[in-house]
Design an enzyme around this catalytic site. Structure first.
Site, PDB file in Angstrom:
ATOM      1  N   ARG A  32     -14.207  69.543  42.415  1.00  0.00           N
ATOM      2  CA  ARG A  32     -15.452  68.657  42.660  1.00  0.00           C
ATOM      3  C   ARG A  32     -14.789  67.417  43.582  1.00  0.00           C
ATOM      4  O   ARG A  32     -14.048  67.683  43.546  1.00  0.00           O
ATOM      5  CB  ARG A  32     -15.832  68.096  41.486  1.00  0.00           C
ATOM      6  N   TYR A  61      -1.568  54.449  36.419  1.00  0.00           N
ATOM      7  CA  TYR A  61      -1.840  54.871  37.750  1.00  0.00           C
ATOM      8  C   TYR A  61      -1.229  54.598  38.808  1.00  0.00           C
ATOM      9  O   TYR A  61      -1.159  55.103  39.622  1.00  0.00           O
ATOM     10  CB  TYR A  61      -3.496  54.622  37.501  1.00  0.00           C
ATOM     11  N   GLY A  69      -7.325  69.951  42.302  1.00  0.00           N
ATOM     12  CA  GLY A  69      -8.602  69.243  42.211  1.00  0.00           C
ATOM     13  C   GLY A  69      -9.085  69.273  42.983  1.00  0.00           C
ATOM     14  O   GLY A  69     -10.358  68.495  42.588  1.00  0.00           O
ATOM     15  N   ALA A  70      -9.503  70.238  43.218  1.00  0.00           N
ATOM     16  CA  ALA A  70     -11.041  70.464  44.325  1.00  0.00           C
ATOM     17  C   ALA A  70     -11.618  71.545  43.655  1.00  0.00           C
ATOM     18  O   ALA A  70     -13.629  71.486  44.285  1.00  0.00           O
ATOM     19  CB  ALA A  70     -10.299  71.575  45.637  1.00  0.00           C
ATOM     20  N   LYS A  99       0.554  56.581  41.391  1.00  0.00           N
ATOM     21  CA  LYS A  99      -0.046  56.793  43.149  1.00  0.00           C
ATOM     22  C   LYS A  99       1.086  55.465  44.169  1.00  0.00           C
ATOM     23  O   LYS A  99       1.518  56.115  44.700  1.00  0.00           O
ATOM     24  CB  LYS A  99      -1.003  55.493  43.172  1.00  0.00           C
ATOM     25  N   ASP A 121      -3.127  74.918  35.673  1.00  0.00           N
ATOM     26  CA  ASP A 121      -2.838  73.643  35.719  1.00  0.00           C
ATOM     27  C   ASP A 121      -1.830  72.832  36.134  1.00  0.00           C
ATOM     28  O   ASP A 121      -0.419  73.721  35.816  1.00  0.00           O
ATOM     29  CB  ASP A 121      -2.289  73.421  33.943  1.00  0.00           C
ATOM     30  N   VAL A 122      -1.793  72.437  37.197  1.00  0.00           N
ATOM     31  CA  VAL A 122      -0.670  72.199  37.888  1.00  0.00           C
ATOM     32  C   VAL A 122       0.469  70.976  37.731  1.00  0.00           C
ATOM     33  O   VAL A 122       1.066  71.356  38.037  1.00  0.00           O
ATOM     34  CB  VAL A 122      -1.064  70.790  39.278  1.00  0.00           C
TER      35      VAL A 122
HETATM   36  P1  NAP Z   1     -13.056  63.489  40.194  1.00  0.00           P
HETATM   37  O1  NAP Z   1     -13.587  63.950  40.343  1.00  0.00           O
HETATM   38  O2  NAP Z   1     -11.992  63.292  39.114  1.00  0.00           O
HETATM   39  O3  NAP Z   1     -11.605  65.070  40.140  1.00  0.00           O
HETATM   40  C1  NAP Z   1     -10.503  65.172  39.871  1.00  0.00           C
HETATM   41  C2  NAP Z   1      -9.932  66.823  39.750  1.00  0.00           C
HETATM   42  O4  NAP Z   1      -8.580  66.846  39.364  1.00  0.00           O
HETATM   43  C3  NAP Z   1     -10.527  67.283  39.146  1.00  0.00           C
HETATM   44  O5  NAP Z   1     -12.086  68.307  39.291  1.00  0.00           O
HETATM   45  C4  NAP Z   1     -10.018  67.410  37.279  1.00  0.00           C
HETATM   46  O6  NAP Z   1     -10.166  68.599  36.883  1.00  0.00           O
HETATM   47  C5  NAP Z   1      -9.046  67.728  38.373  1.00  0.00           C
HETATM   48  N1  NAP Z   1      -7.566  68.126  37.584  1.00  0.00           N
HETATM   49  C6  NAP Z   1      -7.053  67.679  36.710  1.00  0.00           C
HETATM   50  N2  NAP Z   1      -6.205  67.831  36.303  1.00  0.00           N
HETATM   51  C7  NAP Z   1      -5.091  68.895  36.701  1.00  0.00           C
HETATM   52  C8  NAP Z   1      -4.966  69.583  36.415  1.00  0.00           C
HETATM   53  N3  NAP Z   1      -4.001  68.905  35.110  1.00  0.00           N
HETATM   54  N4  NAP Z   1      -4.672  70.359  36.872  1.00  0.00           N
HETATM   55  C9  NAP Z   1      -5.034  70.991  38.628  1.00  0.00           C
HETATM   56  N5  NAP Z   1      -6.900  69.540  38.775  1.00  0.00           N
HETATM   57  C10 NAP Z   1      -6.536  68.903  37.691  1.00  0.00           C
HETATM   58  O7  NAP Z   1     -11.189  62.682  41.091  1.00  0.00           O
HETATM   59  P2  NAP Z   1     -11.628  62.300  42.724  1.00  0.00           P
HETATM   60  O8  NAP Z   1     -12.340  61.386  42.229  1.00  0.00           O
HETATM   61  O9  NAP Z   1     -11.664  62.495  43.330  1.00  0.00           O
HETATM   62  O10 NAP Z   1      -9.900  61.776  42.858  1.00  0.00           O
HETATM   63  C11 NAP Z   1      -8.999  63.026  43.119  1.00  0.00           C
HETATM   64  C12 NAP Z   1      -8.049  62.120  43.939  1.00  0.00           C
HETATM   65  O11 NAP Z   1      -7.845  60.865  44.546  1.00  0.00           O
HETATM   66  C13 NAP Z   1      -7.025  61.926  42.251  1.00  0.00           C
HETATM   67  O12 NAP Z   1      -5.459  61.963  43.156  1.00  0.00           O
HETATM   68  C14 NAP Z   1      -8.025  60.378  42.094  1.00  0.00           C
HETATM   69  O13 NAP Z   1      -6.539  59.683  41.726  1.00  0.00           O
HETATM   70  C15 NAP Z   1      -7.440  60.063  43.545  1.00  0.00           C
HETATM   71  N6  NAP Z   1      -8.263  58.479  44.368  1.00  0.00           N
HETATM   72  C16 NAP Z   1      -9.618  58.579  43.839  1.00  0.00           C
HETATM   73  C17 NAP Z   1      -9.999  57.652  44.571  1.00  0.00           C
HETATM   74  C18 NAP Z   1     -11.753  56.891  44.231  1.00  0.00           C
HETATM   75  O14 NAP Z   1     -12.198  56.376  44.306  1.00  0.00           O
HETATM   76  N7  NAP Z   1     -12.833  58.378  43.498  1.00  0.00           N
HETATM   77  C19 NAP Z   1      -9.593  56.326  44.541  1.00  0.00           C
HETATM   78  C20 NAP Z   1      -8.291  56.322  44.633  1.00  0.00           C
HETATM   79  C21 NAP Z   1      -7.707  57.883  44.590  1.00  0.00           C
HETATM   80  P3  NAP Z   1     -11.030  68.589  34.959  1.00  0.00           P
HETATM   81  O15 NAP Z   1     -12.102  67.967  35.757  1.00  0.00           O
HETATM   82  O16 NAP Z   1     -11.260  69.970  34.480  1.00  0.00           O
HETATM   83  O17 NAP Z   1      -9.827  67.753  34.019  1.00  0.00           O
END
Ligand code: NAP
Length: 255
Positions: free
Chosen positions: A16, A156, A13-14, A160, A65-66
């Site tokens: 962005r 979710y 998921g890297a 988590k 796709d993981v």
């Molecule tokens: P994000 O901006 O939505 O980035 C997540 C990335 O994961 C996206 O590039 C997405 O790709 C990719 N992804 C989704 N499904 C996938 C799959 N099946 N295989 C490979 N890649 C996939 O999210 P983030 O805010 O950076 O969050 C990253 C992690 O931290 C997540 O696990 C999230 O649950 C966790 N987290 C975030 C927050 C927060 O406040 N942001 C808080 C707690 C935990 P697409 O865009 O193409 O779908």
């Protein structure tokens, strides 16, 4: 560290957000980094930023796709061939499909379980083969403060919380091979994921982030770099006695 001894990390998921921040940080720490996400073209921008910052850095864009076992096997084998054996894994890929329980569809439940739990399981299983062979490994799983419960996130929060149990079991099973497993539970981090939440509840992003910051003891929202710093610590050689832990990176003690 020369090319032969350079450790290889995979960050899922890297393309962005937090994953991109973690990939950049591990590259700065001297690792070769596989930037893995659904869309390989979207990963290339992160790879280019890493090599622009340091032309000696080695980074690879990997589309995968993981949730798909065949794609995971192929992606991890490709990382091994092109960068070297992956001994650091950050399971960061994630999605949200928020809704109140009575409105949540089975598809929303399954999609969230699949990306977070099935994805982390498949990636960890594929990479541990290289880690146990090397006698060294670092697995970092992204949990969330939502693991403690959050309205509208039955799927979710369950996923988590599941990541935390998964992490602790990996720590127990893999410790004797020099492999640690730890989890980071972020609070409010400013990324496209939280922007999507603001849009869903109909609040302008700036108002949403200010309201979130007002509830956080350190008085600001988190950034991908805040999470990357914690991931960097878990991945260090000197963190080898830290395993099965969950660090809440939330600007305070509570979600
Ligand atoms: P994000 O901006 O939505 O980035 C997540 C990335 O994961 C996206 O590039 C997405 O790709 C990719 N992804 C989704 N499904 C996938 C799959 N099946 N295989 C490979 N890649 C996939 O999210 P983030 O805010 O950076 O969050 C990253 C992690 O931290 C997540 O696990 C999230 O649950 C966790 N987290 C975030 C927050 C927060 O406040 N942001 C808080 C707690 C935990 P697409 O865009 O193409 O779908």
């Amino acid at each position: 560290m020369n090319e032969q001894s350079q450790r290889v990390a995979v960050v899922t998921g890297a393309a962005r957000g937090i994953g991109a921040g973690v990939a950049a940080r591990l590259a700065r720490d001297g690792m070769a980094v596989a930037v893995l996400d659904l869309d390989e073209a979207a990963c290339q921008g992160v790879v280019d930023a890493i090599t622009a910052e340091n032309p000696q850095a080695r980074a690879l864009a990997v589309g995968c796709d993981v949730t798909d076992p065949d794609q995971v096997e192929a992606a991890v084998a490709r990382v091994s061939d092109e960068l070297g054996p992956p001994v650091v894994l950050v399971n960061n890929a994630g999605i949200i499909r928020d809704n109140m329980l009575f409105k949540m569809g089975v598809d929303d439940w399954d999609a969230v379980m699949n990306v977070h739990l099935r994805g982390a399981f498949l990636m960890s299983k594929a990479c541990q083969a290289y880690m146990t062979k090397a006698g060294f490994g670092r697995i970092v799983n992204l949990s969330s403060t939502s693991a403690l419960g959050n309205r509208g996130q039955a799927n979710y929060s369950a996923a988590k919380a599941g990541m935390q149990g998964f992490t602790k079991t990996l720590a127990i099973e893999l410790g004797k091979f020099g492999v640690t497993a730890n989890a980071i539970a972020p609070g409010f981090i400013e990324t496209e994921m939280t922007q999507a939440t603001a849009a869903r509840v109909g609040v302008a992003w700036d108002d949403f982030r200010k309201a979130a910051a007002a509830q956080i003891p350190v008085g600001r929202g988190g950034t991908p770099d805040d999470i990357a710093a914690t991931a960097s610590f878990f991945c260090r050689e000197e963190a080898g006695f830290v395993s099965g832990q969950v660090i809440y990176v939330a600007g305070g003690p509570r979600a």
